[in-house]
Motif scaffolding. Structure first.
Motif, mmCIF file in Angstrom:
data_model
loop_
_atom_site.group_PDB
_atom_site.id
_atom_site.type_symbol
_atom_site.label_atom_id
_atom_site.label_comp_id
_atom_site.label_asym_id
_atom_site.label_seq_id
_atom_site.Cartn_x
_atom_site.Cartn_y
_atom_site.Cartn_z
ATOM 1 N N ASP A 127 -28.402 11.519 40.854
ATOM 2 C CA ASP A 127 -27.837 10.166 40.282
ATOM 3 C C ASP A 127 -27.467 10.252 38.750
ATOM 4 N N GLU A 128 -28.432 10.879 38.201
ATOM 5 C CA GLU A 128 -28.000 10.885 36.647
ATOM 6 C C GLU A 128 -26.749 11.883 36.337
ATOM 7 N N ILE A 129 -26.800 12.922 37.306
ATOM 8 C CA ILE A 129 -25.507 13.743 36.872
ATOM 9 C C ILE A 129 -24.467 12.982 37.372
ATOM 10 N N LEU A 130 -24.450 12.528 38.426
ATOM 11 C CA LEU A 130 -23.212 11.723 38.944
ATOM 12 C C LEU A 130 -22.751 10.627 38.021
ATOM 13 N N LYS A 131 -23.527 10.319 36.946
ATOM 14 C CA LYS A 131 -23.014 9.158 36.013
ATOM 15 C C LYS A 131 -22.482 10.022 34.840
ATOM 16 N N ILE A 132 -22.204 10.987 34.590
ATOM 17 C CA ILE A 132 -21.811 11.666 33.364
ATOM 18 C C ILE A 132 -20.267 11.778 33.576
ATOM 19 N N ASP A 133 -19.659 11.171 32.696
ATOM 20 C CA ASP A 133 -18.107 10.930 32.669
ATOM 21 C C ASP A 133 -17.549 12.423 32.574
ATOM 22 N N ALA A 134 -18.114 13.388 31.712
ATOM 23 C CA ALA A 134 -17.723 14.814 31.599
ATOM 24 C C ALA A 134 -17.505 15.554 32.853
ATOM 25 N N PHE A 135 -18.414 15.075 33.972
ATOM 26 C CA PHE A 135 -18.146 15.885 35.492
ATOM 27 C C PHE A 135 -17.335 15.366 36.291
ATOM 28 N N THR A 136 -16.603 14.316 36.029
ATOM 29 C CA THR A 136 -15.630 13.484 36.981
ATOM 30 C C THR A 136 -14.042 13.752 36.736
ATOM 31 N N VAL A 137 -13.481 13.461 37.756
ATOM 32 C CA VAL A 137 -11.781 13.742 37.878
ATOM 33 C C VAL A 137 -11.598 12.581 38.562
ATOM 34 N N ASP A 138 -10.701 11.730 37.762
ATOM 35 C CA ASP A 138 -10.189 10.272 38.634
ATOM 36 C C ASP A 138 -11.394 9.552 39.114
ATOM 37 N N GLY A 139 -12.411 9.401 38.170
ATOM 38 C CA GLY A 139 -13.460 8.683 38.598
ATOM 39 C C GLY A 139 -14.487 9.169 39.814
ATOM 40 N N LYS A 140 -14.308 10.542 40.024
ATOM 41 C CA LYS A 140 -15.360 11.108 41.111
ATOM 42 C C LYS A 140 -15.743 12.307 40.586
ATOM 43 N N PHE A 141 -16.930 12.615 41.101
ATOM 44 C CA PHE A 141 -17.695 13.801 40.714
ATOM 45 C C PHE A 141 -16.832 15.178 41.204
ATOM 46 N N GLN A 143 -17.158 19.221 41.428
ATOM 47 C CA GLN A 143 -18.035 20.137 41.288
ATOM 48 C C GLN A 143 -17.836 21.456 40.428
ATOM 49 N N SER A 144 -16.397 21.644 40.030
ATOM 50 C CA SER A 144 -15.775 22.854 39.314
ATOM 51 C C SER A 144 -15.909 22.303 38.143
ATOM 52 N N ARG A 145 -15.656 21.178 37.752
ATOM 53 C CA ARG A 145 -15.616 20.594 36.463
ATOM 54 C C ARG A 145 -17.184 20.625 35.864
ATOM 55 N N TYR A 146 -18.139 20.300 36.689
ATOM 56 C CA TYR A 146 -19.497 20.452 36.502
ATOM 57 C C TYR A 146 -19.843 21.716 36.191
ATOM 58 N N GLN A 147 -19.512 22.842 36.868
ATOM 59 C CA GLN A 147 -20.134 24.023 36.633
ATOM 60 C C GLN A 147 -19.307 24.773 35.413
ATOM 61 N N LEU A 148 -18.119 24.345 35.122
ATOM 62 C CA LEU A 148 -17.565 24.588 33.763
ATOM 63 C C LEU A 148 -18.168 24.245 32.676
ATOM 64 N N ALA A 149 -18.437 22.892 32.813
ATOM 65 C CA ALA A 149 -18.962 22.181 31.874
ATOM 66 C C ALA A 149 -20.523 22.698 31.207
ATOM 67 N N ILE A 150 -21.249 22.823 32.365
ATOM 68 C CA ILE A 150 -22.710 23.176 31.840
ATOM 69 C C ILE A 150 -22.628 24.751 31.424
ATOM 70 N N GLN A 151 -21.767 25.598 32.091
ATOM 71 C CA GLN A 151 -21.504 26.921 31.272
ATOM 72 C C GLN A 151 -21.241 26.943 29.937
ATOM 73 N N GLN A 152 -20.328 26.157 29.536
ATOM 74 C CA GLN A 152 -20.018 26.010 28.262
ATOM 75 C C GLN A 152 -21.004 25.555 27.397
ATOM 76 N N LEU A 153 -22.055 24.669 28.033
ATOM 77 C CA LEU A 153 -23.175 24.432 27.024
ATOM 78 C C LEU A 153 -24.371 25.729 27.133
ATOM 79 N N GLY A 154 -24.048 26.586 27.908
ATOM 80 C CA GLY A 154 -25.036 27.630 27.879
ATOM 81 C C GLY A 154 -26.255 27.388 28.975
ATOM 82 N N TYR A 155 -25.767 26.746 30.233
ATOM 83 C CA TYR A 155 -26.744 26.619 31.074
ATOM 84 C C TYR A 155 -26.371 26.897 32.418
ATOM 85 N N THR A 156 -27.340 27.332 33.159
ATOM 86 C CA THR A 156 -27.214 27.601 34.502
ATOM 87 C C THR A 156 -27.362 26.193 35.157
#
Length: 647
Positions: A127-141, A143-156
């Motif tokens: 639920d917390e991850i789904l609330k993060i705007d950086a992982f959404t496209v057109d208001g929806k979660f 998955q590809s943006r989520y993966q890319l964003a956390i990779q840029q932050l240095g996380y698996t």
């Protein structure tokens, strides 16, 4: 071989080894067997074990965590303050230490949460991850943006979910304290009166004495020796570099129509709404360290839920009211649309094998047994190729430019791999010029040296000490730099003869400031002995200047110390003036001030809503104070080690 091991493990030597292992575990805990010889942390918080170290737990603040947080805070302050951002002040050790202390407090809170038995379920993390705007496209979660964003932050994904779990644990305790802070209506009114109180003052300026230019060489030498840190040249480096930008990439790319159609077929889901599988669940929680009997009981309970729901899927929402997932039980166990990868492999294997309307057998996840219900399939839609051709072509051209850019960057990296002490092959491979900066310091420079990542790389051990070419530095997408130090001048104390005039000015200004302070304190003592402010002002041939309606917030930050002193003064009594004090002005002069009257605000017209908001706010303030006190109490019982040499 296994039988030989079993037989030999019962001998006296094996028993001695076993005793030694048990002793190590008792003294250092299980993690002591796995800990490396030397940690790579900048701080470590340890919760002591109950018996000889057994059960000890710890959290390390890694150098990477610390560096990441410093960069985040630096970026936030630069965005907030704009041109007013002081890079030199930010880099001061005391400011960096405050950031580290915040990380230590977070680690302390996390250990405190674990000690209190607080657990965060996978559903809460989702639920917390789904609330993060950086992982959404057109208001929806997405998955590809989520993966890319956390990779840029240095996380698996696993590391990021653990980071979210830690944040939720610490936030839970903080929120509990803040929300439970108590304040009465009278407390809130009293606070409002204090915050809006105004004070009338009279003050006399005590100017700086005239600067006396006389100073002996002995006095100046003594001053210089006591303030050598003020007369140092900063460490500087000069680097040569190659800078690759997107503009270096060929842009006259021919587009093949068949390639565009192929991309459309591969990415059709992006040009419409993908199909969605809507899920619900029932959780039977299994506490960490639960016994085999408790595990079996939880599974049996989950099997009961599954059997009832499979017989009558329409009753699932009613059954879910007994779920242990507080976040979804009141909504019938609703998880909303579910995509692969959110809840892990075990969830995906069970849920994506279901058909709409089916209920799974119990599935064991980290927090317990889950019964899954595939409620509904929402069909997706797709736009025709002709309608999105322009968008696909733009995306194709962008990816081709990026591919060519990456090819050039790869050639540069390969050239450096073959010769790590020269940049000329990298410049030649990419067909770009070899450039050079002016000398710059750790705190700032001109041109490309004004960028933090460039300075950080230039002063790293690999580049500065070993004189190797840096790793590829990404300044922004499709904009990278490689650099090499070609000149280094270490920090040095300037000789006295070179700075004698500067030393002289500093010495006479300091002498004048000390004399001003001495005179101000002498005048304050006269007031304390019974003289009036009028008498003191007359002896100085200076007027008393009124300051009416002074509030707690100074008109400019530089005068805040004056306001603070004004609100420390004692109230007037029996028709006599209030307390007196002195405050230093930014130019070194002093104010001799006396409190004349205190003006309380009229709060009779405050509405009931305002009173409620004031009470709520004061409760939150007190709750926040309790959080700070709780952290300090934990820090007294925990062991905190800071690796000063790694900061």
């Amino acid at each position: 071989m296994l039988q030989n091991i079993r037989e030999n493990s019962t001998g006296p030597i094996a028993k001695l080894i076993l005793v030694m292992i048990i002793a190590v575990m008792a003294l250092f805990g299980l993690e002591g067997l796995n800990a490396p010889g030397a940690g790579n942390y900048v701080a470590k918080v340890t919760k002591p074990g109950k018996l000889l170290g057994y059960g000890e737990d710890s959290i390390e603040v890694s150098a990477a965590d610390y560096s990441r947080r410093v960069d985040q805070v630096r970026q936030q302050q630069r965005q907030q303050q704009g041109e007013a951002f002081d890079a030199a002040a930010f880099e001061k050790p005391e400011n960096k230490r405050r950031i580290l202390e915040q990380l230590i407090d977070e680690a302390v809170l996390q250990l405190g949460a674990q000690q209190a038995g607080i657990r965060i379920s996978d559903a809460m993390i989702r639920d917390e991850i789904l609330k993060i705007d950086a992982f959404t496209v057109d208001g929806k979660f997405d998955q590809s943006r989520y993966q890319l964003a956390i990779q840029q932050l240095g996380y698996t994904p696993v590391q990021f979910e653990e980071r979210i779990r830690q944040d939720l644990m610490t936030r839970f305790i903080a929120d509990e304290y803040v929300s439970s802070g108590i304040a009465s209506d009278s407390d809130a009114i009293a606070m409002r009166k204090l915050s809006e109180q105004k004070r009338d003052l009279g003050y006399v300026e005590v100017p700086l004495p005239a600067l006396d230019p006389k100073a002996t060489d002995a006095e100046l030498t003594a001053w210089y020796n006591g303030h050598k840190s003020d007369y140092r040249t900063e460490e500087t480096v000069t680097v040569e570099y190659v800078e690759l930008e997107q503009s270096a990439v060929q842009t006259d790319i021919t587009v093949d129509e068949s390639v565009l159609r192929s991309r459309y077929e591969d990415q059709k889901a992006q040009y419409g709404t993908p199909e969605q599988r809507v899920a619900s669940h029932i959780l039977v929680e299994v506490p960490a360290g639960a016994s085999a009997a408790a595990e079996a009981a939880a599974k049996a309970k989950a099997q009961g839920f599954a059997k009832q729901a499979q017989a009558k899927p329409g009753s699932f929402a009613e059954l879910a009211k007994a779920s242990d997932d507080l976040a979804s039980k009141d909504a019938g166990g609703d998880l909303g649309p579910v995509e692969k990868g959110i809840f892990g492999d075990a969830f995906d294997k069970a849920f994506f094998a279901l058909k709409p309307g089916q209920v799974s057998e119990p599935v064991r996840l980290e927090d317990g047994w889950h019964v899954l219900y595939y409620r509904e399939l929402i069909a997706g839609t797709a736009k025709p190729f002709e309608q999105v051709r322009g968008e696909i072509e733009a995306s194709y051209l962008s990816s081709e430019i990026e591919r060519q850019f990456n090819d050039l960057a790869g050639k540069m990296i390969n050239a450096v791999g073959e010769n790590a002490s020269s940049l000329e092959p990298a410049a030649k491979a990419a067909g770009i010029p070899l450039l050079r900066t002016a000398a710059f310091t750790r705190r700032g420079g001109e041109g490309i040296a004004a960028l933090d990542p460039v300075r950080k790389a230039a002063f790293s051990d690999d580049v500065l000490v070993e004189r190797r070419v840096s790793e590829l530095i990404e300044l922004e997408p499709n904009h990278v730099v490689l650099l090499r130090v070609i000149d280094h001048k270490p920090e040095a104390v300037l000789p006295f003869a070179q700075v004698k005039d500067v030393v002289r000015l500093a010495f006479i200004q300091d002498r004048a400031a000390k004399q001003a302070e001495k005179e101000a304190k002498a005048l304050l003592e006269r007031l304390n002995q019974g003289e009036t402010l009028e008498q003191v002002a007359a002896s100085l041939a200076r007027p008393i200047i009124p300051a009416l309606g002074v509030g707690r917030q100074a008109p400019v930050p530089q005068l805040q110390p004056v306001v603070q002193e004004a609100f420390r003064l004692a109230r007037p009594k029996n028709g006599k003036p209030g307390g007196s004090g002195i405050a230093k002005l930014p130019d070194g002069a002093y104010l001799l001030m006396q409190l004349k009257s205190v003006n309380e605000p009229d709060l009779s017209g405050i509405s009931a809503l305002e009173r409620t908001e004031m009470t709520r706010y004061l409760g939150q303030v007190r709750g926040a104070q309790q959080v700070a006190e709780y952290i300090q109490a934990l820090r007294r019982s925990f062991k905190v080690v800071v690796a000063e040499d790694r900061l």
